[in-house]
Design an enzyme around this catalytic site. Structure first.
Site, short mmCIF file in Angstrom:
data_model
loop_
_atom_site.label_atom_id
_atom_site.label_comp_id
_atom_site.label_asym_id
_atom_site.label_seq_id
_atom_site.Cartn_x
_atom_site.Cartn_y
_atom_site.Cartn_z
CD1 TRP A 130 45.51 39.75 74.16
CD2 TRP A 130 44.32 38.40 74.84
NE1 TRP A 130 44.79 38.75 73.22
CE2 TRP A 130 44.25 37.92 73.95
CE3 TRP A 130 43.31 38.14 75.82
CZ2 TRP A 130 43.68 36.41 74.00
CZ3 TRP A 130 42.40 36.86 75.51
CH2 TRP A 130 42.81 36.17 74.76
CG ASP A 211 45.84 37.88 81.79
OD1 ASP A 211 46.48 36.43 81.40
OD2 ASP A 211 45.27 38.11 80.65
CE LYS A 246 51.27 33.94 73.80
NZ LYS A 246 49.69 33.58 73.88
C1 LMR Z 1 48.01 37.42 71.62
O1 LMR Z 1 48.12 38.44 71.97
O2 LMR Z 1 48.63 37.42 70.19
C2 LMR Z 1 48.59 36.21 72.12
O3 LMR Z 1 47.75 36.39 73.25
C3 LMR Z 1 47.06 35.08 71.04
C4 LMR Z 1 45.30 35.28 70.92
O4 LMR Z 1 45.05 34.22 71.13
O5 LMR Z 1 45.55 36.41 70.48
#
Ligand code: LMR
Length: 398
Positions: A130, A211, A246
Site C-alpha cells: 500500500w 494489516d 471497507k
Molecule cells: C486505498 O488503498 O485506496 C485505501 O486504503 C484508501 C487509502 O487511504 O489509501
C-alpha cells in the site's frame, strides 16, 4: 517563517480523488481510491449500520471521553472478529485491543510502539505494498526494508523469492503481512503457503504484523482470517491492525483497531500500558461513533446476520465485476490475457498498465488509476464497464 516551505507532492491515492473531483469531464471514472461502489455507482451506507446508528442516537446519554484505548466492548468484539469467538488466545487473555482512528491510525500507533518499546528500528514490507505504508512507518522513525512479493511478468505471487527474503530477516525485526486481499496486487498466499510463512516466522523469530483491512472481501469473514490464524497457531507474539472502512462502509468514521498478542496476560497488560502512552501523546483517545456502530452490529445477532449478508453481497458484486471486466476486454478485441484478474481477491487488481498508460487514461479520457497500475475493481459498474474497456483497449493498442 513559512515562505520557504515547498509544496508537498499530492498523495498518490487521495490526491487522485482531489483531481477527480475537480475534473469537469462527464464520463470520468475514479478507479483510484479503494472505495466500494454499488451497481448504481454510489457508496451506500449499510442497512445494518443505519439501524445501529438509529439505536445509538436513541440510547446515547453522553459525549464524554472514551478511555484512551476506546470502549472495552469494542476491543472484545474486534478480537472475536479476528480470531473467532472461542480462540485460545482470547481464553488466555493474551490479546489487548485499542480503538484507533482507522487502520492508518493503528499502523501509526504500532509504528510508534515499535520505535519506542521494541529493540528494533526496522520493519519489512512487501514489494509492492500500500502506497502509504512506507510513509507511515518512516514518519514513526522506522527504517523500512522490502521483501519480494509479486512476479509482475507471471502475474502471480513471487512466493519463492518472498520466502528466501523472509529467511534472512533477523530475529526481533518486524514483518508486515497483508492478512488478505493484498493491496495493491490482489494476490494472496494460499493455505499451504501460509503454513510455510508460519514456519519461517516461528523459525526466524521475527514479529509478524498483520494489516487486516479487508476482512470479508476476499473469500468471506472466516476464510479471510485463515492466514493470520495459521501464523497465530505457531507464534506467541504479533500485532494486528484492523480497519472497518471497507467491510462496514465506515470510511469517514475512521473505525480501526490495533491488537497486540503477547505470551501471557501479564506481558499483554504491560505492553498495553505502553500502547496507551503512544495513543495519549498522539490523539489522546479515539472518536466514538464508528466504534459504537461496529460494536452494536457485532454484538446483536440480528444486525450481525444482516451485516454479514451485506458483506457477502459486496464481495459477490466485486467478483462479478472481475469476470465482467475480463470478458468485456476480450469482447473489445484485447489480445492480452487478463484472466489473472479473476484470480485476484479484494478490491484491487494490479492491472499491468504502465505509468505512461495510466497517465494517458487520466489525461485523455478522465479515467483515474493509481500510478502503479492498481485499479479499484469495486468501483466498476455495469454502466461504466463498456466505456472503461473501450478506452483500455485503445490505450493498449498505443
Ligand atoms: C486505498 O488503498 O485506496 C485505501 O486504503 C484508501 C487509502 O487511504 O489509501
Amino acid at each position: 517563517m513559512f515562505e520557504h516551505i515547498e509544496t508537498a507532492p499530492p498523495d498518490p491515492i487521495l490526491g487522485l480523488t482531489d483531481a477527480f473531483v475537480k475534473d469537469p469531464r462527464p464520463g470520468k471514472i475514479n478507479l483510484g481510491v479503494g472505495v466500494y461502489k454499488d451497481e448504481s455507482g454510489k457508496t451506500p451506507i449499510f442497512a445494518s449500520v443505519k439501524r445501529a446508528e438509529e439505536r445509538i442516537l436513541r440510547d446515547e446519554t453522553t459525549k464524554s471521553y472514551l478511555p484512551i484505548p476506546g470502549a472495552p466492548e469494542y476491543g472484545a468484539a474486534v478480537r472475536r472478529m479476528i480470531f473467532g469467538a472461542d480462540h485460545p488466545i482470547l481464553e488466555a487473555k493474551r490479546a489487548v485491543t485499542a480503538h484507533t482512528p482507522g487502520g492508518t491510525g493503528a499502523l501509526r500507533v504500532a509504528g510508534d510502539f515499535i520505535k519506542v518499546n521494541l529493540s528494533t528500528n526496522r520493519i519489512w514490507v512487501s514489494a509492492p505494498t500500500w502506497e502509504n505504508h512506507r510513509a507511515v512507518f518512516q514518519a514513526a522513525g522506522l527504517e523500512v526494508e522490502t521483501y519480494p512479493y509479486y512476479d509482475a511478468d507471471g502475474k502471480q505471487l513471487a512466493f519463492g523469492a518472498m520466502m528466501q527474503a523472509l529467511e534472512t530477516v533477523p530475529a526481533g525485526e518486524v514483518v508486515l503481512l497483508h492478512a488478505c486481499c493484498h493491496n495493491p496486487t490482489g494476490m494472496d498466499p494460499d493455505a499451504e503457503q501460509w503454513k510455510a510463512i508460519a514456519d519461517v516466522t516461528a523459525r526466524r523469530g521475527f514479529l509478524p504484523f498483520f494489516d487486516f483491512a479487508y476482512q470479508g472481501l476476499g473469500g468471506g469473514l472466516e476464510q479471510d482470517a485463515t492466514g493470520l490464524r495459521t501464523v497465530a497457531a505457531r507464534v506467541d507474539e504479533f500485532l494486528v491492525s484492523s480497519s472497518f472502512a471497507k467491510n462496514f462502509g465506515l470510511y469517514n468514521e475512521r473505525a480501526g483497531a490495533i491488537t497486540l498478542v503477547a505470551r501471557s496476560e501479564e506481558d499483554a497488560q504491560r505492553a498495553f500500558s505502553q500502547l496507551k502512552v503512544r495513543i495519549r501523546t498522539n490523539y489522546s483517545n479515539p472518536p466514538s461513533h464508528g466504534g459504537a456502530i461496529v460494536t452494536t452490529v457485532l454484538n446483536d445477532p440480528e444486525l450481525h446476520a444482516l451485516w454479514e449478508s451485506e458483506v457477502t453481497a459486496m464481495c459477490a458484486r466485486i467478483n462479478g465485476m472481475r469476470t465482467l471486466f475480463v470478458e468485456t476486454l476480450e469482447a473489445k478485441g484485447v489480445e492480452r490475457d487478463f484472466s489473472f484478474i479473476t484470480r485476484q481477491r479484494g478490491m484491487f487488481s494490479f492491472s499491468g498498465l504502465t505509468k505512461d498508460q495510466v497517465a494517458v487514461l487520466r489525461d485523455q479520457y478522465g479515467i483515474y488509476v493509481v500510478g502503479s497500475g492498481r485499479i479499484n475493481v469495486a468501483a466498476m459498474t455495469p454502466s461504466n464497464m463498456d466505456r472503461l474497456c473501450t478506452v483500455i483497449a485503445e490505450v493498449l493498442q498505443g
